[in-house]
Design a protein around this motif. Structure first.
Motif, PDB file in Angstrom:
ATOM      1  N   VAL A 116      38.025  29.459  31.538  1.00  0.00           N
ATOM      2  CA  VAL A 116      37.339  28.753  32.633  1.00  0.00           C
ATOM      3  C   VAL A 116      38.356  28.283  33.679  1.00  0.00           C
ATOM      4  CG1 VAL A 116      35.988  26.701  33.236  1.00  0.00           C
ATOM      5  CG2 VAL A 116      35.351  28.083  31.245  1.00  0.00           C
ATOM      6  N   LEU A 117      39.463  27.716  33.229  1.00  0.00           N
ATOM      7  CA  LEU A 117      40.483  27.253  34.170  1.00  0.00           C
ATOM      8  C   LEU A 117      41.072  28.416  34.960  1.00  0.00           C
ATOM      9  CD1 LEU A 117      42.316  24.535  32.049  1.00  0.00           C
ATOM     10  CD2 LEU A 117      40.685  24.190  33.922  1.00  0.00           C
ATOM     11  N   ALA A 118      41.292  29.544  34.313  1.00  0.00           N
ATOM     12  CA  ALA A 118      41.822  30.722  35.009  1.00  0.00           C
ATOM     13  C   ALA A 118      40.853  31.173  36.099  1.00  0.00           C
ATOM     14  CB  ALA A 118      42.082  31.853  34.023  1.00  0.00           C
ATOM     15  N   PHE A 119      39.554  31.135  35.804  1.00  0.00           N
ATOM     16  CA  PHE A 119      38.551  31.520  36.801  1.00  0.00           C
ATOM     17  C   PHE A 119      38.651  30.628  38.032  1.00  0.00           C
ATOM     18  CE2 PHE A 119      34.364  30.858  38.707  1.00  0.00           C
ATOM     19  CZ  PHE A 119      34.054  32.151  39.084  1.00  0.00           C
ATOM     20  N   TYR A 120      38.752  29.332  37.825  1.00  0.00           N
ATOM     21  CA  TYR A 120      38.777  28.405  38.955  1.00  0.00           C
ATOM     22  C   TYR A 120      40.138  28.328  39.634  1.00  0.00           C
ATOM     23  CZ  TYR A 120      34.021  27.042  38.223  1.00  0.00           C
ATOM     24  OH  TYR A 120      32.657  27.069  38.124  1.00  0.00           O
TER      25      TYR A 120
ATOM     26  N   GLU B 297      41.679  36.440  46.463  1.00  0.00           N
ATOM     27  CA  GLU B 297      41.501  37.318  45.306  1.00  0.00           C
ATOM     28  C   GLU B 297      40.046  37.306  44.844  1.00  0.00           C
ATOM     29  OE1 GLU B 297      43.014  37.574  40.696  1.00  0.00           O
ATOM     30  OE2 GLU B 297      44.377  36.737  42.197  1.00  0.00           O
ATOM     31  N   TYR B 298      39.442  36.108  44.818  1.00  0.00           N
ATOM     32  CA  TYR B 298      38.039  35.986  44.422  1.00  0.00           C
ATOM     33  C   TYR B 298      37.156  36.796  45.362  1.00  0.00           C
ATOM     34  CZ  TYR B 298      33.440  34.048  43.523  1.00  0.00           C
ATOM     35  OH  TYR B 298      32.105  33.915  43.237  1.00  0.00           O
ATOM     36  N   VAL B 299      37.412  36.710  46.677  1.00  0.00           N
ATOM     37  CA  VAL B 299      36.601  37.430  47.665  1.00  0.00           C
ATOM     38  C   VAL B 299      36.706  38.934  47.433  1.00  0.00           C
ATOM     39  CG1 VAL B 299      36.398  38.010  50.124  1.00  0.00           C
ATOM     40  CG2 VAL B 299      36.633  35.625  49.414  1.00  0.00           C
ATOM     41  N   ARG B 300      37.913  39.436  47.251  1.00  0.00           N
ATOM     42  CA  ARG B 300      38.082  40.887  47.036  1.00  0.00           C
ATOM     43  C   ARG B 300      37.386  41.344  45.755  1.00  0.00           C
ATOM     44  NH1 ARG B 300      43.536  39.468  48.424  1.00  0.00           N
ATOM     45  NH2 ARG B 300      43.864  39.941  50.617  1.00  0.00           N
ATOM     46  N   GLN B 301      37.587  40.592  44.687  1.00  0.00           N
ATOM     47  CA  GLN B 301      36.980  40.956  43.400  1.00  0.00           C
ATOM     48  C   GLN B 301      35.462  40.917  43.493  1.00  0.00           C
ATOM     49  OE1 GLN B 301      38.277  38.495  40.127  1.00  0.00           O
ATOM     50  NE2 GLN B 301      36.484  39.004  38.906  1.00  0.00           N
ATOM     51  N   ARG B 302      34.932  39.848  44.065  1.00  0.00           N
ATOM     52  CA  ARG B 302      33.475  39.697  44.154  1.00  0.00           C
ATOM     53  C   ARG B 302      32.871  40.762  45.054  1.00  0.00           C
ATOM     54  NH1 ARG B 302      29.261  39.100  41.688  1.00  0.00           N
ATOM     55  NH2 ARG B 302      27.755  37.580  42.440  1.00  0.00           N
ATOM     56  N   HIS B 303      33.572  41.114  46.139  1.00  0.00           N
ATOM     57  CA  HIS B 303      33.095  42.169  47.039  1.00  0.00           C
ATOM     58  C   HIS B 303      32.968  43.485  46.280  1.00  0.00           C
ATOM     59  CE1 HIS B 303      33.424  45.240  50.246  1.00  0.00           C
ATOM     60  NE2 HIS B 303      32.639  44.394  50.899  1.00  0.00           N
TER      61      HIS B 303
ATOM     62  N   GLU C 182      28.853  31.382  47.711  1.00  0.00           N
ATOM     63  CA  GLU C 182      29.508  31.182  46.420  1.00  0.00           C
ATOM     64  C   GLU C 182      30.785  30.365  46.578  1.00  0.00           C
ATOM     65  OE1 GLU C 182      30.075  35.063  44.725  1.00  0.00           O
ATOM     66  OE2 GLU C 182      27.956  35.301  44.256  1.00  0.00           O
ATOM     67  N   LEU C 183      31.560  30.640  47.613  1.00  0.00           N
ATOM     68  CA  LEU C 183      32.801  29.897  47.839  1.00  0.00           C
ATOM     69  C   LEU C 183      32.522  28.413  48.063  1.00  0.00           C
ATOM     70  CD1 LEU C 183      34.827  32.335  50.103  1.00  0.00           C
ATOM     71  CD2 LEU C 183      35.359  31.666  47.753  1.00  0.00           C
ATOM     72  N   ARG C 184      31.447  28.108  48.772  1.00  0.00           N
ATOM     73  CA  ARG C 184      31.099  26.701  49.010  1.00  0.00           C
ATOM     74  C   ARG C 184      30.740  25.997  47.711  1.00  0.00           C
ATOM     75  NH1 ARG C 184      28.774  29.059  53.565  1.00  0.00           N
ATOM     76  NH2 ARG C 184      26.729  29.169  52.597  1.00  0.00           N
ATOM     77  N   GLY C 185      30.266  26.721  46.721  1.00  0.00           N
ATOM     78  CA  GLY C 185      29.841  26.121  45.467  1.00  0.00           C
ATOM     79  C   GLY C 185      30.893  26.100  44.376  1.00  0.00           C
ATOM     80  N   ARG C 186      32.079  26.633  44.663  1.00  0.00           N
ATOM     81  CA  ARG C 186      33.127  26.647  43.633  1.00  0.00           C
ATOM     82  C   ARG C 186      33.579  25.233  43.321  1.00  0.00           C
ATOM     83  NH1 ARG C 186      35.908  31.257  42.104  1.00  0.00           N
ATOM     84  NH2 ARG C 186      37.894  30.177  42.021  1.00  0.00           N
ATOM     85  N   LEU C 187      33.966  25.017  42.071  1.00  0.00           N
ATOM     86  CA  LEU C 187      34.396  23.706  41.609  1.00  0.00           C
ATOM     87  C   LEU C 187      35.515  23.148  42.476  1.00  0.00           C
ATOM     88  CD1 LEU C 187      34.109  21.522  39.453  1.00  0.00           C
ATOM     89  CD2 LEU C 187      35.777  22.774  38.088  1.00  0.00           C
TER      90      LEU C 187
END
Length: 87
Positions: A29-33, A39-45, A65-70
Motif C-alpha cells: 500500500v505504501l509503495a502504491f502511494y 509514473e502513476y499517470v503513465r501506468q494508468r494511461h 483519480e489524482l485528486r483523490g489520491r491519499l
C-alpha cells in the motif's frame, strides 16, 4: 504520526493476519502511494488504453483519480497529462 511498525501491528491486530503478511500488505500500500504522479499517470494511461478506452475519456478520469489520491498530486490539466504520457 505512526511509524510503519505501528501500522503493521494495527493491520495485523484488526485483520488477524500474521505480522509478516501484514507487513507485506502495508509495504504494498505504501509503495502504491509513493508512486510519483508522472509514473502513476503513465501506468494508468496504459491500463485504461488496454481496456479499450480513448484519450477523451482517459485524461479526465486520470485527473479525477489524482485528486483523490491519499497524498494529493498537483492539479494537472489534460494538456499536462498528455505531455507526461507523450513527452
Amino acid at each position: 504520526m505512526a511509524g510503519v511498525e505501528d501500522i503493521v501491528e494495527r493491520v495485523a491486530a484488526s485483520t488477524g493476519l500474521p505480522p509478516g503478511v501484514a507487513a507485506r500488505v502495508v509495504d504494498d500500500v505504501l509503495a502504491f502511494y509513493r508512486t510519483p504522479a508522472e509514473e502513476y499517470v503513465r501506468q494508468r494511461h496504459r491500463e485504461l488504453q488496454a481496456e479499450g478506452r480513448k484519450n477523451p475519456e482517459i485524461f479526465p478520469l486520470i485527473a479525477a483519480e489524482l485528486r483523490g489520491r491519499l497524498v494529493a498530486a498537483p492539479v494537472l490539466s489534460e494538456r499536462q497529462l498528455r505531455r507526461i504520457v507523450y513527452g
